[in-house]
Enzyme design. Structure first.
Site, PDB file in Angstrom:
ATOM      1  N   ASP A 136     -24.804 116.148   7.439  1.00 55.81           N
ATOM      2  CA  ASP A 136     -23.368 115.749   7.599  1.00 55.81           C
ATOM      3  C   ASP A 136     -23.425 114.409   8.137  1.00 55.81           C
ATOM      4  O   ASP A 136     -22.314 114.096   9.079  1.00 55.81           O
ATOM      5  CB  ASP A 136     -22.189 116.661   8.004  1.00 55.81           C
ATOM      6  CG  ASP A 136     -20.876 116.331   7.436  1.00 55.81           C
ATOM      7  OD1 ASP A 136     -20.741 115.687   6.385  1.00 55.81           O
ATOM      8  OD2 ASP A 136     -19.866 116.859   8.034  1.00 55.81           O
ATOM      9  N   LYS A 138     -22.242 110.852   8.843  1.00 52.31           N
ATOM     10  CA  LYS A 138     -21.032 109.854   8.230  1.00 52.31           C
ATOM     11  C   LYS A 138     -20.249 109.295   9.376  1.00 52.31           C
ATOM     12  O   LYS A 138     -20.255 109.698  10.527  1.00 52.31           O
ATOM     13  CB  LYS A 138     -20.021 110.694   7.492  1.00 52.31           C
ATOM     14  CG  LYS A 138     -19.374 111.941   8.103  1.00 52.31           C
ATOM     15  CD  LYS A 138     -18.617 112.914   7.378  1.00 52.31           C
ATOM     16  CE  LYS A 138     -18.052 114.019   8.236  1.00 52.31           C
ATOM     17  NZ  LYS A 138     -17.522 115.009   7.278  1.00 52.31           N
ATOM     18  N   ASN A 141     -18.809 111.195  12.319  1.00 55.78           N
ATOM     19  CA  ASN A 141     -19.591 111.841  13.311  1.00 55.78           C
ATOM     20  C   ASN A 141     -20.339 110.925  14.207  1.00 55.78           C
ATOM     21  O   ASN A 141     -21.161 111.552  14.873  1.00 55.78           O
ATOM     22  CB  ASN A 141     -20.277 112.771  12.657  1.00 55.78           C
ATOM     23  CG  ASN A 141     -19.613 113.876  12.003  1.00 55.78           C
ATOM     24  OD1 ASN A 141     -18.665 114.328  12.387  1.00 55.78           O
ATOM     25  ND2 ASN A 141     -20.322 114.589  11.076  1.00 55.78           N
ATOM     26  N   ASP A 157     -21.051 116.795  15.944  1.00 55.52           N
ATOM     27  CA  ASP A 157     -20.721 117.705  14.712  1.00 55.52           C
ATOM     28  C   ASP A 157     -22.035 118.305  13.894  1.00 55.52           C
ATOM     29  O   ASP A 157     -22.336 117.659  13.136  1.00 55.52           O
ATOM     30  CB  ASP A 157     -19.774 117.273  13.777  1.00 55.52           C
ATOM     31  CG  ASP A 157     -18.864 118.340  12.907  1.00 55.52           C
ATOM     32  OD1 ASP A 157     -19.524 119.539  13.032  1.00 55.52           O
ATOM     33  OD2 ASP A 157     -17.979 118.089  12.265  1.00 55.52           O
ATOM     34  N   THR A 177     -20.932 115.209   2.581  1.00 57.90           N
ATOM     35  CA  THR A 177     -19.738 114.842   2.427  1.00 57.90           C
ATOM     36  C   THR A 177     -19.910 114.058   1.092  1.00 57.90           C
ATOM     37  O   THR A 177     -21.010 113.142   1.111  1.00 57.90           O
ATOM     38  CB  THR A 177     -19.055 113.710   3.541  1.00 57.90           C
ATOM     39  OG1 THR A 177     -18.914 114.872   4.421  1.00 57.90           O
ATOM     40  CG2 THR A 177     -18.131 113.092   3.348  1.00 57.90           C
TER      41      THR A 177
END
Length: 561
Positions: A136, A138, A141, A157, A177
């Site tokens: 994840d 992105k 984060n 995260d 995502t």
């Protein structure tokens, strides 16, 4: 003499301070370690609300975080389990998001982007060396350790992170995502560590020009672009980017994961390890301007999706007899705490939703496989539907899949349909704005009959007057129409500022806006009140109805609802 028993209660070791953030069933608070006086961030999870499977995920996240100790990763210092609460004690990072810091800088160059992605790659390399795939990566984060100039970038995260020994490739579920998902995940093929490198490539592209390589309002078309690697370097903004930077992006955004560059190899790329000689030092003001708009857009989308606790799947809210089956708890049982509301779910989470028939997550949006695609990963033939319709950030140049695509990237066709598609989209967005204005007019005039015609009978709402509860139905609102609205103020004017409409197919839409209310108070003085609102609309029988809304702050009594 027996050794003293180890402290097992959080309060034995830490003093809790102010709240830093709040999730569906967790809260983050600053805490101070009693023995050292050092400050940390404590994530406090209410385990009473967790299913057995959620508890396993929590343990997985804690286990992964414990073995990752790197200056570019938010470190887990302590994990304490009590009867009804689990405490995760992390680094207290105070610098905010990397992307927000960049737009506040007076100077930002390609060399700065190189330094940023180097730190991100260092964190990814550490993860991969320890058998961890983040899944994840992105902007939300990527945090800064402090507000000091030159503060370290820290990866945060690990709620979707998984343990992958060696170079194993397997199907670990659909997670991530949308704009940062890799082709192999979208094709539902076996995947592993290369998915993180793909996301790094997307992030690097944004770092250099301020907008993403893949973008479309329609998620299916977005996925079609990603699957074939349909991105390019449009003029004029890419003309000033060095060939070495583009080379690294190409190696990261290679569709075939077996040919994609690794984190270790990327760190040895000349644009990274020889940035002083290779990367440009020219200030990129256009990138900063576009990044500001990109930040605003993703924050607004995050706010919109966060409000969709009970409205993510409109069709599943009613049974065969039209009765509401909304989950009343309001916090759900499967919410993954995240810094971004657009984090997608894993495959089994999606299946659980279908079984339950209800909607129970506050900060997630399912990224389902586009219709017509095959699990085997075959690429559907391209059509005009896969063409991009407008840039990702209003006022900024956007990526075009029509020309100049790198090797292996397909060119879009049917671009002549673009203006027609845009006109249709704009017309529908204006329709949602008009419906919102009509609803607010009914509130201002105290016209309950007009209000009920615009709102769904099972309307759900989060508003301060409900004291943090999710209320359903019209009775709660009718009280204000009967006793307050239209009775306490004769002079009233409401203005909708900065409306942003997000279309979700042909029969659903979400609008976020600032509501500015001007009124005369009891002393006869002109006053103004501001609140941030989000409304979710659903079309039934060719008629738009408001099915959910969220308001940020208490409004004057005559301007509620």
């Amino acid at each position: 003499m027996a050794a003293p028993a180890a402290c097992t209660r959080f309060s034995d070791n830490y003093d809790l301070k102010e709240e830093l953030g709040k999730g569906a069933f967790s809260v983050v608070r600053r805490c101070v370690q009693k023995s050292t006086g050092l400050e940390f961030a404590a994530k406090i999870i209410n385990t009473k609300k967790l299913s057995a499977r959620d508890f396993q995920k929590l343990e997985r996240e804690a286990r992964i975080c414990r073995k990752l100790q790197h200056p570019n990763i938010v470190r887990l210092h302590d994990s304490i389990q009590e009867e009804h609460f689990h405490y995760l004690v992390f680094d207290l990072v105070t610098g905010g998001e990397l992307f927000e810091d960049i737009v506040a800088r007076e100077f930002y160059s390609e060399a700065d982007a190189s330094h940023c992605i180097q730190q991100i790659l260092e964190s990814v390399h550490h993860c991969h060396s320890n058998g961890v795939v983040h899944r994840d990566l992105k902007p939300e984060n990527l945090l800064l350790a402090s507000k000091a100039k030159g503060a370290a970038v820290k990866l945060a995260d690990f709620g979707l992170a998984i343990e992958v020994p060696g170079e194993q490739q397997a199907w670990f579920g659909f997670a991530g995502t949308p704009g940062y998902l890799s082709p192999e995940v979208l094709k539902k093929e076996p995947y592993g560590k290369p998915v993180d490198i793909w996301a790094c490539g997307v992030i690097l592209y944004i770092l250099l020009v301020g907008y993403p390589p893949f973008w479309d309002e329609d998620q299916h078309r977005l996925y079609a672009q990603i699957k074939i690697g349909a991105y390019d370097y449009p003029s004029p903004e890419w003309d000033t980017v060095t060939a070495e930077a583009k080379s690294l992006i190409n190696e990261m955004l290679t569709v075939n994961p077996s040919k994609r560059i690794t984190a270790s190899e990327a760190l040895k790329h000349p644009w990274i390890c020889q940035r002083e000689r290779v990367a440009s030092m020219v200030h990129r003001q256009e990138t900063v301007d576009c990044l500001k708009k990109f930040n605003a857009r993703r924050k607004l989308k995050g706010a919109i999706l966060t409000t969709m606790l009970a409205t993510r799947n409109f069709s599943s809210k009613y049974d065969a007899h039209g009765r509401s089956i909304i989950t009343k708890k309001g916090d759900g049982s499967q919410v993954k705490e995240s810094t971004d509301s657009s984090t997608t779910l894993e495959d089994d989470d999606i299946k659980e939703d279908k079984v339950k028939g209800g909607v129970d997550r506050s900060s997630t949006v399912i990224a389902k496989e586009p219709e017509g695609s095959t699990p085997g990963g075959s690429t559907p033939p391209q059509s005009p539907a896969s063409s991009k319709v407008g840039g990702p950030v209003p006022g900024c140049p956007g990526p075009s899949a029509a020309s100049g695509a790198p090797s292996g990237a397909a060119k879009s066709s049917g671009l002549t349909l673009g203006p027609l598609v845009i006109q249709g989209v704009q017309a529908r967005k204006q329709e949602i704005i008009k419906m919102t204005e009509q609803l607010i007019e009914a509130i201002n005039t105290g016209d309950y009959e007009a209000y009920t015609k615009i709102c769904d009978p099972h309307l759900t709402a989060f508003e301060p007057e409900a004291l943090g509860n999710l209320v359903e139905g019209m009775d709660f609102h009718k009280f204000y129409f009967d006793n307050v609205l239209g009775k306490n103020c004769k002079a009233l004017n409401t203005t909708i500022l900065n409306p942003h409409v997000h279309l979700m197919g042909d029969e659903a839409a979400c609008i976020a806006y600032v509501r500015l209310t001007q009124y005369m108070d009891k002393q006869g003085q002109a006053s103004t009140h501001q609140s941030e609102e989000t409304r979710v609309w659903h079309k039934r029988d060719n008629k738009w109805q408001n099915v959910h809304f969220h308001r940020s702050s208490v409004t004057p009594s005559f301007a509620m609802k």
